[in-house]
Design a protein around this motif. Structure first.
Motif, PDB file in Angstrom:
ATOM      1  N   VAL A  72      -7.628   0.169  -8.421  1.00  0.00           N
ATOM      2  CA  VAL A  72      -6.372   0.048  -8.289  1.00  0.00           C
ATOM      3  C   VAL A  72      -5.757  -1.034  -9.067  1.00  0.00           C
ATOM      4  O   VAL A  72      -6.122  -2.170  -9.011  1.00  0.00           O
ATOM      5  N   LEU A  73      -4.667  -0.789  -9.516  1.00  0.00           N
ATOM      6  CA  LEU A  73      -4.186  -1.811 -10.782  1.00  0.00           C
ATOM      7  C   LEU A  73      -2.461  -1.902 -10.329  1.00  0.00           C
ATOM      8  O   LEU A  73      -1.913  -1.093 -10.173  1.00  0.00           O
ATOM      9  N   LYS A  74      -2.167  -3.306  -9.851  1.00  0.00           N
ATOM     10  CA  LYS A  74      -0.963  -3.570  -9.383  1.00  0.00           C
ATOM     11  C   LYS A  74      -0.226  -4.272 -10.547  1.00  0.00           C
ATOM     12  O   LYS A  74      -0.742  -5.400 -10.956  1.00  0.00           O
ATOM     13  N   PHE A  75       1.014  -3.977 -11.079  1.00  0.00           N
ATOM     14  CA  PHE A  75       1.774  -4.592 -12.015  1.00  0.00           C
ATOM     15  C   PHE A  75       2.976  -5.243 -11.345  1.00  0.00           C
ATOM     16  O   PHE A  75       3.737  -4.412 -10.718  1.00  0.00           O
ATOM     17  N   GLY A  76       3.202  -6.426 -11.534  1.00  0.00           N
ATOM     18  CA  GLY A  76       4.301  -7.114 -10.671  1.00  0.00           C
ATOM     19  C   GLY A  76       5.687  -6.703 -11.592  1.00  0.00           C
ATOM     20  O   GLY A  76       5.728  -6.535 -12.486  1.00  0.00           O
ATOM     21  N   GLY A  77       6.620  -7.313 -11.057  1.00  0.00           N
ATOM     22  CA  GLY A  77       8.047  -7.264 -11.406  1.00  0.00           C
ATOM     23  C   GLY A  77       8.237  -7.459 -12.982  1.00  0.00           C
ATOM     24  O   GLY A  77       8.917  -7.073 -13.645  1.00  0.00           O
ATOM     25  N   VAL A  90      -0.127   0.601  -8.842  1.00  0.00           N
ATOM     26  CA  VAL A  90       0.972   0.373  -7.975  1.00  0.00           C
ATOM     27  C   VAL A  90       2.000  -0.395  -8.442  1.00  0.00           C
ATOM     28  O   VAL A  90       1.652  -1.333  -9.464  1.00  0.00           O
ATOM     29  N   LEU A  91       3.142  -0.186  -8.553  1.00  0.00           N
ATOM     30  CA  LEU A  91       4.317  -0.910  -9.361  1.00  0.00           C
ATOM     31  C   LEU A  91       5.297  -1.724  -8.399  1.00  0.00           C
ATOM     32  O   LEU A  91       5.677  -1.032  -7.384  1.00  0.00           O
ATOM     33  N   SER A  92       5.595  -2.902  -8.857  1.00  0.00           N
ATOM     34  CA  SER A  92       6.818  -3.579  -8.199  1.00  0.00           C
ATOM     35  C   SER A  92       8.095  -2.896  -8.757  1.00  0.00           C
ATOM     36  O   SER A  92       7.870  -2.131  -9.739  1.00  0.00           O
ATOM     37  N   ALA A  93       9.154  -3.498  -8.280  1.00  0.00           N
ATOM     38  CA  ALA A  93      10.633  -3.110  -8.764  1.00  0.00           C
ATOM     39  C   ALA A  93      10.628  -4.187 -10.111  1.00  0.00           C
ATOM     40  O   ALA A  93       9.911  -5.062 -10.175  1.00  0.00           O
ATOM     41  N   MET A  94      11.428  -3.331 -11.184  1.00  0.00           N
ATOM     42  CA  MET A  94      11.632  -4.394 -12.206  1.00  0.00           C
ATOM     43  C   MET A  94      12.322  -5.706 -11.914  1.00  0.00           C
ATOM     44  O   MET A  94      12.937  -5.926 -10.867  1.00  0.00           O
ATOM     45  N   SER A  95      11.640  -6.688 -12.430  1.00  0.00           N
ATOM     46  CA  SER A  95      12.126  -8.196 -12.328  1.00  0.00           C
ATOM     47  C   SER A  95      13.727  -8.326 -11.824  1.00  0.00           C
ATOM     48  O   SER A  95      14.426  -7.708 -12.815  1.00  0.00           O
ATOM     49  N   GLY A  96      14.053  -9.001 -10.993  1.00  0.00           N
ATOM     50  CA  GLY A  96      15.742  -9.170 -10.583  1.00  0.00           C
ATOM     51  C   GLY A  96      16.169  -7.940 -10.117  1.00  0.00           C
ATOM     52  O   GLY A  96      17.075  -8.320  -9.314  1.00  0.00           O
ATOM     53  N   ASN A 145       9.575  -2.336   4.765  1.00  0.00           N
ATOM     54  CA  ASN A 145       8.949  -2.763   3.641  1.00  0.00           C
ATOM     55  C   ASN A 145       7.778  -3.888   4.208  1.00  0.00           C
ATOM     56  O   ASN A 145       7.893  -4.252   5.329  1.00  0.00           O
ATOM     57  N   LEU A 146       7.092  -4.649   3.126  1.00  0.00           N
ATOM     58  CA  LEU A 146       5.883  -5.254   3.567  1.00  0.00           C
ATOM     59  C   LEU A 146       6.402  -6.931   3.280  1.00  0.00           C
ATOM     60  O   LEU A 146       5.487  -7.587   3.163  1.00  0.00           O
ATOM     61  N   GLN A 147       7.483  -7.092   3.314  1.00  0.00           N
ATOM     62  CA  GLN A 147       8.201  -8.413   3.049  1.00  0.00           C
ATOM     63  C   GLN A 147       8.153  -8.648   1.495  1.00  0.00           C
ATOM     64  O   GLN A 147       7.378  -8.179   0.807  1.00  0.00           O
ATOM     65  N   ARG A 148       9.039  -9.745   1.078  1.00  0.00           N
ATOM     66  CA  ARG A 148       9.146 -10.013  -0.252  1.00  0.00           C
ATOM     67  C   ARG A 148       7.538 -10.407  -1.035  1.00  0.00           C
ATOM     68  O   ARG A 148       6.967 -11.087  -0.142  1.00  0.00           O
ATOM     69  N   GLY A 149       7.435 -10.159  -2.001  1.00  0.00           N
ATOM     70  CA  GLY A 149       6.277 -10.259  -2.713  1.00  0.00           C
ATOM     71  C   GLY A 149       5.265  -9.124  -2.186  1.00  0.00           C
ATOM     72  O   GLY A 149       4.196  -9.223  -2.422  1.00  0.00           O
ATOM     73  N   GLY A 150       5.641  -8.484  -1.415  1.00  0.00           N
ATOM     74  CA  GLY A 150       4.612  -7.499  -0.840  1.00  0.00           C
ATOM     75  C   GLY A 150       3.932  -6.363  -1.443  1.00  0.00           C
ATOM     76  O   GLY A 150       3.059  -5.781  -1.004  1.00  0.00           O
ATOM     77  N   SER A 151       4.007  -6.380  -2.739  1.00  0.00           N
ATOM     78  CA  SER A 151       3.519  -5.414  -3.409  1.00  0.00           C
ATOM     79  C   SER A 151       1.949  -5.811  -3.940  1.00  0.00           C
ATOM     80  O   SER A 151       1.132  -4.794  -3.714  1.00  0.00           O
ATOM     81  N   ASP A 152       1.548  -7.143  -3.888  1.00  0.00           N
ATOM     82  CA  ASP A 152       0.313  -7.407  -3.717  1.00  0.00           C
ATOM     83  C   ASP A 152      -0.338  -6.850  -2.458  1.00  0.00           C
ATOM     84  O   ASP A 152      -1.633  -6.382  -2.815  1.00  0.00           O
TER      85      ASP A 152
END
Ligand code: ASP
Ligand code: MG
Length: 437
Positions: free
Chosen positions: A3-8, A33-39, A192-199
């Motif tokens: 599983v690969l997660k890429f942050g904003g 797993v992707l976060s939203a684009m930063s900002g 949602n899983l709270q801010r920063g929740g993509s990890d």
């Protein structure tokens, strides 16, 4: 399957998205797993804020700004006109949904639906880009399998059952793409899983599919052995135990969401922290192995308040500590560090919202003193008490620093000190010199 997660920031621009696509395209099957684009999530929160304030014009103006930003990204990301058209059509649906809230009552429920658009957009755009590149990927809608229960805790059985069902339905995909952060709650509403929740998503997904490894891709080379804002030449720590990483996450290693590694740890799945800007750097591997007897890293937590309660009544008495702790509990304040003597106890807190009430109640039990603006320095490593001499080494490094509290013995992986904020930089540097040079 990994599983690969890429942050904003890792998917924060068209160029970055292209880099990520290249990085993952190595012929092995993986789940992304992707976060939203930063900002974006911040932007969506701002839009919601205008809606809450019933300022529809403000909200719509902010939506237009965000959509324009995405239009530019679309133009840069795709080469064919067809892809551009298709992306614009898809994103229009997301933005129209956001706009539609200007006609309804606005509550937390609507806000969560708006916040979910960030991850829904980034995954849709990324998948369309993969398609343009001739890479076959399958969408796993997070809203179909990621669920939290009545206590807002992940419903791991539901997640595993439904995610695995989706995977079995398309067994041959090169790549599976899903959204971080978003989920449904017990009532089926978008949540949602709270801010920063993509990890956290990555960790839950990894556990649900019994993944061989969870990779968290950010923009630094893993967890460093000290805070680079205060200490020069810090280095990434190659290997950490889950417990060591958990201590560091709490003490402000911003790279990792503190609760995130728990599901991975419980399922014994290694977590690797990697850098999208430098994909070949080894990063940090978090697992059940640690380097025997080694001190790995130093971290600091700011804005700590220490409270000392001294009382003759504590001497040889039982129940004294319970009374003290009950006061903190009744004021919904958690205690971080504790040290005791026969006649008193010192504790630290980082949330001072109810400090006045706490102090009022504590004064019924003894003399109370407060030290504000303190810092916890936490030294992390493989530190069982049989590892003779490490305490002396650490304390030796701090010999010039006034130390208000010392705490060891709560875990085999950390020793903590409470010092004044003005001594923090010197303490961190002294520790790096003594422990890592
Ligand atoms: N997009 C969400 C946030 O900014 C989740 C995440 O990035 O982890 O908090
Ligand atoms: Mg993030």
């Amino acid at each position: 399957m990994k599983v690969l997660k890429f942050g904003g920031t890792s998917v924060g621009t068209a160029a970055r998205m292209k880099d990520v696509a290249q990085l993952i395209n190595d012929g092995t099957q993986k789940l992304i797993v992707l976060s939203a684009m930063s900002g974006t999530t911040n932007g969506l929160i701002e839009i919601s804020d205008y809606f809450y304030k019933n300022n529809q014009a403000g909200a719509l103006e902010r939506v237009n700004m965000l959509e324009q930003k995405y239009d530019a990204i679309i133009d840069e990301l795709y080469s064919s006109e067809d892809s551009k058209k298709e992306a614009k059509k898809q994103l229009s649906a997301n933005f129209d949904l956001i706009r539609s809230h200007s006609k309804s009552v606005f509550t937390l429920f609507e806000e969560k639906a708006i916040l979910a658009q960030g991850e829904l957009i980034s995954t849709a755009m990324f998948q369309l880009y993969l398609k343009e590149q001739g890479i076959n990927s399958v969408h796993l809608p997070a809203l179909d399998f990621m669920r939290i229960d009545k206590n807002a805790e992940p419903d791991t059985l539901f997640i595993a059952e439904n995610l695995n069902k989706l995977l079995t339905a398309s067994p041959d995909a090169e790549m599976y793409i899903t959204q971080g952060f978003i989920c449904r709650n017990f009532y089926g509403e978008i949540d949602n899983l709270q801010r920063g929740g993509s990890d956290y998503t990555a960790s839950l997904v990894g556990a649900a599919i019994k993944s061989e490894e969870i990779q968290i891709w950010t923009d630094i080379n893993g967890i460093h052995n000290n805070d680079p804002r205060y200490v020069e030449n810090t280095k990434p720590v190659p290997v950490l135990h889950f417990e060591e990483a958990a201590e560091l996450a709490y003490f402000g290693a911003k790279i990792l969401h503190p609760t995130c590694i728990l599901p991975a740890k419980l399922s014994n799945i290694p977590v690797r922290l990697l850098n999208t800007m430098e994909p070949t750097a080894p990063g940090t591997l978090i697992s059940t192995t640690s380097k025997k007897g080694k001190i790995e890293s130093v971290a600091a937590k700011d804005n700590i308040t220490a409270i000392k309660i001294k009382s003759g009544r504590m001497l040889l008495a039982y129940g004294f500590l319970r009374k003290i702790f009950e006061i903190f509990e009744s004021h919904h304040t958690s205690i971080d560090m504790i040290t005791t003597s026969e006649v008193g106890v010192s504790v630290t807190i980082d949330n001072t919202k109810n400090l006045d009430n706490i102090l009022n109640d504590l004064k019924k039990f003894g003399m109370v003193t407060v030290d504000r603006n303190m810092v916890i320095i936490c030294v992390v490593g493989d530190l069982p008490f049989e590892n003779v001499g490490f305490q002396a080494k650490v304390i030796g490094a701090l010999k010039q620093i006034p130390i208000r509290m010392i705490s060891y013995g709560g875990s085999n992986y950390n020793i903590s000190f409470l010092i004044r904020a003005e001594d923090k930089k010197e303490a961190l540097n002294a520790l790096s010199r003594a422990l890592f040079d």
